[in-house]
Every structure is written in C-alpha cells, then in structure tokens.
Design a protein around this motif. Structure first.
Motif, PDB file in Angstrom:
ATOM      1  N   ILE A 186       3.017  -7.992  -5.957  1.00  0.00           N
ATOM      2  CA  ILE A 186       4.655  -7.628  -5.619  1.00  0.00           C
ATOM      3  C   ILE A 186       5.152  -7.698  -7.063  1.00  0.00           C
ATOM      4  O   ILE A 186       5.618  -6.806  -7.412  1.00  0.00           O
ATOM      5  CB  ILE A 186       5.398  -9.054  -4.574  1.00  0.00           C
ATOM      6  CG1 ILE A 186       4.429  -8.108  -3.275  1.00  0.00           C
ATOM      7  CG2 ILE A 186       6.592  -8.395  -4.729  1.00  0.00           C
ATOM      8  CD1 ILE A 186       5.269  -9.406  -2.305  1.00  0.00           C
ATOM      9  N   ALA A 187       5.090  -8.759  -8.064  1.00  0.00           N
ATOM     10  CA  ALA A 187       5.040  -8.781  -9.559  1.00  0.00           C
ATOM     11  C   ALA A 187       4.604  -8.258 -10.046  1.00  0.00           C
ATOM     12  O   ALA A 187       5.643  -7.156 -11.163  1.00  0.00           O
ATOM     13  CB  ALA A 187       4.660 -10.008  -9.987  1.00  0.00           C
ATOM     14  N   ASP A 188       3.643  -7.343 -10.037  1.00  0.00           N
ATOM     15  CA  ASP A 188       2.888  -6.149 -10.640  1.00  0.00           C
ATOM     16  C   ASP A 188       3.709  -5.255 -10.585  1.00  0.00           C
ATOM     17  O   ASP A 188       3.637  -4.040 -11.772  1.00  0.00           O
ATOM     18  CB  ASP A 188       1.064  -5.693 -10.537  1.00  0.00           C
ATOM     19  CG  ASP A 188       0.718  -7.474 -11.421  1.00  0.00           C
ATOM     20  OD1 ASP A 188       1.162  -8.009 -12.349  1.00  0.00           O
ATOM     21  OD2 ASP A 188      -0.296  -7.658 -10.979  1.00  0.00           O
ATOM     22  N   ALA A 200       0.504  -0.812   0.422  1.00  0.00           N
ATOM     23  CA  ALA A 200      -0.426   0.145  -0.103  1.00  0.00           C
ATOM     24  C   ALA A 200       0.758   1.108  -0.125  1.00  0.00           C
ATOM     25  O   ALA A 200       0.483   2.322  -0.767  1.00  0.00           O
ATOM     26  CB  ALA A 200      -0.443   0.222   1.269  1.00  0.00           C
ATOM     27  N   ALA A 201       2.027   1.153   0.949  1.00  0.00           N
ATOM     28  CA  ALA A 201       2.784   2.135   0.835  1.00  0.00           C
ATOM     29  C   ALA A 201       3.405   3.081  -0.500  1.00  0.00           C
ATOM     30  O   ALA A 201       3.623   3.702  -1.084  1.00  0.00           O
ATOM     31  CB  ALA A 201       3.878   2.055   1.517  1.00  0.00           C
ATOM     32  N   ALA A 202       3.465   1.377  -0.965  1.00  0.00           N
ATOM     33  CA  ALA A 202       4.691   1.289  -2.532  1.00  0.00           C
ATOM     34  C   ALA A 202       3.544   2.763  -3.708  1.00  0.00           C
ATOM     35  O   ALA A 202       3.793   3.095  -3.507  1.00  0.00           O
ATOM     36  CB  ALA A 202       4.948  -0.016  -3.259  1.00  0.00           C
ATOM     37  N   ARG A 203       2.238   2.140  -3.733  1.00  0.00           N
ATOM     38  CA  ARG A 203       0.791   2.608  -3.985  1.00  0.00           C
ATOM     39  C   ARG A 203       0.936   3.662  -3.867  1.00  0.00           C
ATOM     40  O   ARG A 203       0.868   4.594  -5.089  1.00  0.00           O
ATOM     41  CB  ARG A 203      -0.032   1.853  -4.260  1.00  0.00           C
ATOM     42  CG  ARG A 203      -0.228  -0.199  -4.730  1.00  0.00           C
ATOM     43  CD  ARG A 203      -1.467  -0.142  -4.820  1.00  0.00           C
ATOM     44  NE  ARG A 203      -1.848  -0.258  -3.518  1.00  0.00           N
ATOM     45  CZ  ARG A 203      -2.037  -2.018  -3.110  1.00  0.00           C
ATOM     46  NH1 ARG A 203      -1.355  -2.649  -3.286  1.00  0.00           N
ATOM     47  NH2 ARG A 203      -2.169  -1.726  -1.729  1.00  0.00           N
ATOM     48  N   LEU A 258       6.003  -2.477 -12.657  1.00  0.00           N
ATOM     49  CA  LEU A 258       5.706  -1.120 -13.323  1.00  0.00           C
ATOM     50  C   LEU A 258       6.864  -0.264 -12.384  1.00  0.00           C
ATOM     51  O   LEU A 258       7.084   0.646 -13.220  1.00  0.00           O
ATOM     52  CB  LEU A 258       4.509  -0.427 -12.401  1.00  0.00           C
ATOM     53  CG  LEU A 258       4.051   0.185 -12.358  1.00  0.00           C
ATOM     54  CD1 LEU A 258       3.306   1.127 -13.873  1.00  0.00           C
ATOM     55  CD2 LEU A 258       2.596   0.814 -11.279  1.00  0.00           C
ATOM     56  N   VAL A 259       6.832  -0.775 -11.344  1.00  0.00           N
ATOM     57  CA  VAL A 259       8.214   0.709 -10.678  1.00  0.00           C
ATOM     58  C   VAL A 259       9.238  -0.051 -11.524  1.00  0.00           C
ATOM     59  O   VAL A 259       9.831   1.304 -11.881  1.00  0.00           O
ATOM     60  CB  VAL A 259       8.837   0.528  -9.269  1.00  0.00           C
ATOM     61  CG1 VAL A 259      10.206   0.468  -9.425  1.00  0.00           C
ATOM     62  CG2 VAL A 259       7.510   0.612  -8.510  1.00  0.00           C
ATOM     63  N   GLY A 260       9.591  -0.683 -12.647  1.00  0.00           N
ATOM     64  CA  GLY A 260      10.771  -0.606 -13.470  1.00  0.00           C
ATOM     65  C   GLY A 260      10.464  -0.391 -14.588  1.00  0.00           C
ATOM     66  O   GLY A 260      11.905   0.816 -15.061  1.00  0.00           O
TER      67      GLY A 260
END
Length: 133
Positions: free
Chosen positions: A94-96, A28-31, A100-102
């Motif tokens: 996690i994979a998604d 959630a924090a990453a999003r 996305l971040v990559g």
C-alpha cells in the motif's frame, strides 16, 4: 446437509480472510490502472509540445487513486480489528503504491505546467528574434 457454523472465531477468521482478499483485489486493480512504462518513456512526437502532451496523457493514473484508497481503508479496518496475523506485506505494498501514484500525479502536474509554459516561451523567443532582425 451441511451444518452452518456461527462460531465467533470461525466467523472472524472468514471476515479476516475476506478483508485481506479485498485489500489484495484493490491493490491489483490499482496496479492495472497505472500507466504503461513504455507509454511514459517512448514518444513519436514531432516536437516538444507533442512530446509533453503525449506524456501528460500517459501519466493518467485512472482509478488507481481510488483503488489505493479503498485498499488502505480495508487494510486499516482489518489492522485495527487485529484481523491480520501478518500484514506487513500489505502495508508495504500500500505504501509503495501510494508513493508511486503520488509521484506520477506530481509529474503529471509538472508536465501540465510545462505544456502551458513552453509555447509561451517559444512565442517570446520568436518575438525576440524578429525584433533583432
């Protein structure tokens, strides 16, 4: 007075629930750290360089990388301990997010490259135009 339980199964169940909650919190924090879609798409720049600089700023992922990494670490720990009954949703999320971040980081690198290249191309075009006159 309540009685504390130190049963291994109960403690393991609590630890598993806490580990899952930790993974979910980091996801959630990453999003929350991801760029706003409108900031990546909409610009009020007056020229290409302004648009590129705005896009470069908009593609900042902040601490999303750290949060995805922390989520993945907690997930791997829980998975290896066989603590999750069903963690396919966590693994997928996690994979998604990792992908996305990559992708965002790669796009930011490309935009940064263009930000350095476009002014040089403009200058060379101006020089060529001046030479032709």
């Amino acid at each position: 007075m309540s009685q504390s339980t130190f049963d291994d199964d109960d403690l393991f169940g609590e630890a598993a629930a806490e580990t899952r909650a930790e993974v979910e919190e980091h996801l959630a924090a990453a999003r929350e750290e991801l760029p706003d879609p409108d900031d990546v798409w909409v610009t009020d720049a007056e020229n290409v360089l302004g648009a590129l600089n705005g896009l470069k700023s908009a593609l900042d992922v902040g601490d999303a990388v750290d949060h995805v990494r922390s989520a993945k670490k907690a997930y791997v720990l829980g998975e290896r301990a066989d603590a999750f009954e069903d963690a396919d949703d966590l693994e997928s999320e996690i994979a998604d997010l990792e992908s996305l971040v990559g992708d965002i980081e790669s796009a930011a690198e490309e935009v940064a490259s263009l930000t350095g290249t476009i002014p040089a191309i403009r200058g060379a075009l101006q020089d060529a135009a001046d030479d032709g006159e």
